[in-house]
Motif scaffolding. Structure first.
Motif, PDB file in Angstrom:
ATOM      1  N   GLN A   3       0.853  -1.268  -0.050  1.00 50.12           N
ATOM      2  CA  GLN A   3      -0.026  -0.018   0.090  1.00 50.12           C
ATOM      3  C   GLN A   3       0.814   1.450   0.064  1.00 50.12           C
ATOM      4  OE1 GLN A   3      -2.613  -0.829   3.421  1.00 50.12           O
ATOM      5  NE2 GLN A   3      -4.157  -0.303   2.209  1.00 50.12           N
ATOM      6  N   LEU A   4       2.040   1.204   0.986  1.00 53.83           N
ATOM      7  CA  LEU A   4       2.639   2.271   1.147  1.00 53.83           C
ATOM      8  C   LEU A   4       3.419   2.811  -0.334  1.00 53.83           C
ATOM      9  CD1 LEU A   4       3.715   2.235   4.743  1.00 53.83           C
ATOM     10  CD2 LEU A   4       2.205   3.695   3.637  1.00 53.83           C
ATOM     11  N   GLU A   5       4.057   1.843  -1.010  1.00 53.80           N
ATOM     12  CA  GLU A   5       4.862   1.965  -2.234  1.00 53.80           C
ATOM     13  C   GLU A   5       3.941   2.368  -3.128  1.00 53.80           C
ATOM     14  OE1 GLU A   5       8.131  -1.470  -2.309  1.00 53.80           O
ATOM     15  OE2 GLU A   5       6.212  -2.317  -2.450  1.00 53.80           O
ATOM     16  N   THR A   6       2.717   1.908  -3.203  1.00 54.75           N
ATOM     17  CA  THR A   6       1.651   2.382  -4.268  1.00 54.75           C
ATOM     18  C   THR A   6       1.319   3.826  -4.133  1.00 54.75           C
ATOM     19  OG1 THR A   6       0.556  -0.009  -4.543  1.00 54.75           O
ATOM     20  CG2 THR A   6      -0.418   2.000  -5.339  1.00 54.75           C
ATOM     21  N   LEU A   7       0.937   4.204  -2.861  1.00 55.14           N
ATOM     22  CA  LEU A   7       0.835   5.490  -2.548  1.00 55.14           C
ATOM     23  C   LEU A   7       1.755   6.298  -2.833  1.00 55.14           C
ATOM     24  CD1 LEU A   7      -1.065   7.561  -1.131  1.00 55.14           C
ATOM     25  CD2 LEU A   7      -0.210   6.904   1.264  1.00 55.14           C
ATOM     26  N   VAL A  54      -4.143  13.992   2.046  1.00 58.72           N
ATOM     27  CA  VAL A  54      -5.126  13.246   2.978  1.00 58.72           C
ATOM     28  C   VAL A  54      -6.153  12.636   2.005  1.00 58.72           C
ATOM     29  CG1 VAL A  54      -7.047  13.443   4.586  1.00 58.72           C
ATOM     30  CG2 VAL A  54      -4.850  14.855   4.888  1.00 58.72           C
ATOM     31  N   ARG A  55      -6.489  12.956   1.035  1.00 64.42           N
ATOM     32  CA  ARG A  55      -7.486  12.587   0.085  1.00 64.42           C
ATOM     33  C   ARG A  55      -6.840  11.229  -0.669  1.00 64.42           C
ATOM     34  NH1 ARG A  55      -9.333  18.447  -1.698  1.00 64.42           N
ATOM     35  NH2 ARG A  55     -10.907  18.851  -0.025  1.00 64.42           N
ATOM     36  N   THR A  56      -5.611  11.564  -0.938  1.00 58.79           N
ATOM     37  CA  THR A  56      -4.914  10.289  -1.933  1.00 58.79           C
ATOM     38  C   THR A  56      -4.804   9.243  -1.128  1.00 58.79           C
ATOM     39  OG1 THR A  56      -3.955  11.943  -3.205  1.00 58.79           O
ATOM     40  CG2 THR A  56      -3.058   9.982  -3.351  1.00 58.79           C
ATOM     41  N   ALA A  60      -6.103   5.132  -0.956  1.00 57.66           N
ATOM     42  CA  ALA A  60      -5.087   4.165  -1.138  1.00 57.66           C
ATOM     43  C   ALA A  60      -5.636   3.032   0.318  1.00 57.66           C
ATOM     44  CB  ALA A  60      -3.713   4.507  -0.896  1.00 57.66           C
ATOM     45  N   GLY A  61      -6.420   3.522   1.230  1.00 57.79           N
ATOM     46  CA  GLY A  61      -6.514   2.890   2.461  1.00 57.79           C
ATOM     47  C   GLY A  61      -5.892   2.978   3.464  1.00 57.79           C
ATOM     48  N   VAL A  62      -4.932   4.047   3.346  1.00 61.24           N
ATOM     49  CA  VAL A  62      -3.873   4.433   4.229  1.00 61.24           C
ATOM     50  C   VAL A  62      -4.343   5.507   5.267  1.00 61.24           C
ATOM     51  CG1 VAL A  62      -1.421   5.345   4.667  1.00 61.24           C
ATOM     52  CG2 VAL A  62      -2.008   3.846   2.637  1.00 61.24           C
ATOM     53  N   ARG A  63      -4.177   5.302   6.594  1.00 62.27           N
ATOM     54  CA  ARG A  63      -4.693   6.246   7.440  1.00 62.27           C
ATOM     55  C   ARG A  63      -3.276   6.988   8.099  1.00 62.27           C
ATOM     56  NH1 ARG A  63      -7.980   4.898  13.009  1.00 62.27           N
ATOM     57  NH2 ARG A  63      -9.470   4.897  11.467  1.00 62.27           N
ATOM     58  N   TYR A  80       8.273   3.714  12.315  1.00 58.69           N
ATOM     59  CA  TYR A  80       6.880   3.907  12.011  1.00 58.69           C
ATOM     60  C   TYR A  80       6.564   3.230  10.634  1.00 58.69           C
ATOM     61  CZ  TYR A  80       1.909   5.568  11.698  1.00 58.69           C
ATOM     62  OH  TYR A  80       0.638   5.506  11.484  1.00 58.69           O
ATOM     63  N   GLU A  81       5.950   2.065  10.555  1.00 60.96           N
ATOM     64  CA  GLU A  81       5.502   1.679   9.250  1.00 60.96           C
ATOM     65  C   GLU A  81       4.248   2.193   8.648  1.00 60.96           C
ATOM     66  OE1 GLU A  81       6.579  -0.849   6.176  1.00 60.96           O
ATOM     67  OE2 GLU A  81       7.713  -0.202   7.766  1.00 60.96           O
ATOM     68  N   GLY A  82       4.438   3.434   8.420  1.00 59.96           N
ATOM     69  CA  GLY A  82       2.833   4.019   7.932  1.00 59.96           C
ATOM     70  C   GLY A  82       3.381   5.276   7.356  1.00 59.96           C
ATOM     71  N   LEU A  83       2.155   6.129   7.009  1.00 61.53           N
ATOM     72  CA  LEU A  83       2.333   7.506   6.444  1.00 61.53           C
ATOM     73  C   LEU A  83       2.393   8.682   7.549  1.00 61.53           C
ATOM     74  CD1 LEU A  83       2.266   9.678   4.079  1.00 61.53           C
ATOM     75  CD2 LEU A  83      -0.123   9.468   4.026  1.00 61.53           C
TER      76      LEU A  83
END
Length: 304
Positions: A3-7, A54-56, A60-63, A80-83
């Motif tokens: 997900q994060l790579e795609t985002l 935020v919208r993108t 992508a289903g990423v919080r 932290y494994e996130g955005l």
């Protein structure tokens, strides 16, 4: 591709001017100077960019996790494994009929100076707080008898879908170190409006200088910290309880209970998140055992 790579790829394609970092050390972004890498960090420079990110991310289903100055945050050594969306680019101010409107990423010291420059009083108490306006609203920050609830009139924020909303301060649920936004970490504060009063510049400056001198005298500003590590227990003061238990100078690795102010847990130069978390737990355990009072951290934890 996860997900994060795609985002990350989508953000770069849609917004080539957006500052985007991968595996960014969080020790660069917290006042503890502690923390492993964030998998993905976006640093928007205006509210339009922030809303777009935020919208993108929602698509992508990423919080995202929203970051200001990192002055109330302990990040895991593993990172932290996130955005993370850091709002430091949102830092503009304007005045409308004695109401100061400022974007969430402005440092509180600059906000106080902006009020001073406009001949307004009421924000002197924030001058030495090492955070941003957004974080101050979320935590209803306060010091030396002042708090955000006394001056705040309205807040504009992005909800989890990227929709912009504005609500009056009376609907923000402001209480001790808490607000409506504490309960909705997926809302990004964009702007706050504060009602201030006309003041003599010399008097406002003198008050700010006095509070700065008091902080320097009483607080260990020479070491990285998150300020007061624990909330004030009802009927007590956290620093007094910690001091009463003889914990000043207590260390776990590179983390230490300040010898100057027991309410501050400081990084003596090489502390890890594990050190600091271990010290927090040790202080809580000793204070509970010896006084019967349970301390609650004011610091937030990320990546644990």
């Amino acid at each position: 591709m996860d997900q994060l790579e795609t985002l990350a790829r989508t953000l770069r394609e849609r917004f080539p001017e957006l500052e985007l970092r991968e595996h960014e050390p969080m020790s660069r972004h917290t006042t503890f100077r502690i923390g492993g890498p964030a998998r993905l960090m976006a640093l928007p420079w205006d509210r339009k960019e922030a809303a777009a990110v935020v919208r993108t991310a929602a698509e992508a289903g990423v919080r995202p996790f929203f970051l200001g100055n990192g002055s109330n945050l302990l990040v895991s050594d593993q990172g932290y494994e996130g955005l993370i969306i850091k709002s430091s680019g949102l830092d503009q101010t304007r005045e409308v009929n004695r109401r100061l409107r400022a974007e969430s990423g402005i440092p509180l010291a600059r906000l106080a100076m902006a009020a001073l420059g406009r001949g307004l009083t009421g924000l002197e108490f924030v001058h030495g707080i090492p955070g941003t306006l957004g974080g101050a609203v979320v935590m209803n920050a306060g010091a030396y008898g002042g708090e955000m609830a006394q001056v705040l009139t309205a807040v504009t924020y992005l909800d989890e879908t990227g929709k912009i909303n504005t609500i009056p301060a009376l609907e923000c649920g402001l209480s001790y170190r808490h607000s409506l936004f504490s309960d909705h970490p997926d809302w990004l504060i964009l702007e706050a409006e504060m009602e201030l009063q006309p003041g003599e510049a010399e008097d406002v400056r003198a008050r700010m200088d006095d509070l700065t001198a008091r902080r320097r005298e009483k607080q260990p500003l020479e070491w990285p910290s998150a300020g007061s590590t624990f909330k004030r227990p009802e009927g007590h003061f956290a620093a007094a309880l910690i001091d009463q238990c003889g914990l000043k100078g207590l260390s776990v690795g590179g983390a230490q209970v300040s010898e100057k102010h027991a309410g501050f847990l400081v990084n003596k130069g090489n502390a890890t998140a594990a050190d600091m978390l271990g010290l927090i737990d040790l202080v809580k355990e000793r204070v509970l055992r010896e006084t019967g009072v349970e301390l609650e951290p004011e610091v937030k934890f990320l990546g644990f």
